[in-house]
Design a protein around this motif. Sequence first.
Motif: not given
Length: 237
Positions: A153-175
């Motif tokens: 949540n914090m990464v996505l929120a920070l990305a919206t505050e920083l100009e030009g930043v796009e963010a996403s989260v990769a949520k893999p299962g067991y690797i």
Amino acid sequence: MKLIISGATGFVAKEVVRQSLSRSEITSVIALARKPVPIPENLADGADTSKLKCVVVDDYEHYSEETKKEFAGAAACIWTVAITPTKSRTYDFDEVKRVCQTSTLAGLRAMHEAGVTKPFRFLYMSGAATERDQTKTPRFQPEYSLMRGETENMVLALATELEGVEASVAKPGYITAPGQILRSITGTMIQLAAGIPSISVVDLAAAMLDQVVNGFEKDPLMPEDLIRIAKKASERS
């Protein structure tokens, strides 16, 4: 494009580094780690090791001006730094949170301050069992799972505050990993018990590279998404 890979000596990041050296779209690879990053083994034909530059830091929370200069002009980052759920049991939770959360946010801020390109894609690698909804109580390692979800949540929120930043989260299962039978067995057991499909480290790296190169199709990128993206990337290559 210039790509930053954090935690570059880790299990997943090493495979990301290996594959990135064979992608023509990626012209520079900044391997961020706390110790020197060796040239990967089993490189594909045509891999260009001259693209790789290792940048060593004391920790992932503090960045010198010299380090920030290496970030300048980057178009994307795949952030893999974390203490895993299993290893987290052996650390004080404040340290786990510092590594998993505080360092992640500090890294993103430092990269933005360095003068990255726009858009700058920041892909945060988390896990399928993390929980973003802080009102819930996850079944397994609730404190850890909620902290990792809060970090998302914090990464996505920070990305919206920083100009030009796009963010996403990769949520893999067991690797899993090629040739590692125990990992494959564990992945199968987890899928049977929890219904979360496992993914090979090769496919996970391919999927994450696809997303930072071509753009994020969604957030979050759940296990099924990562498997599907990796399959399409393999069909194109």
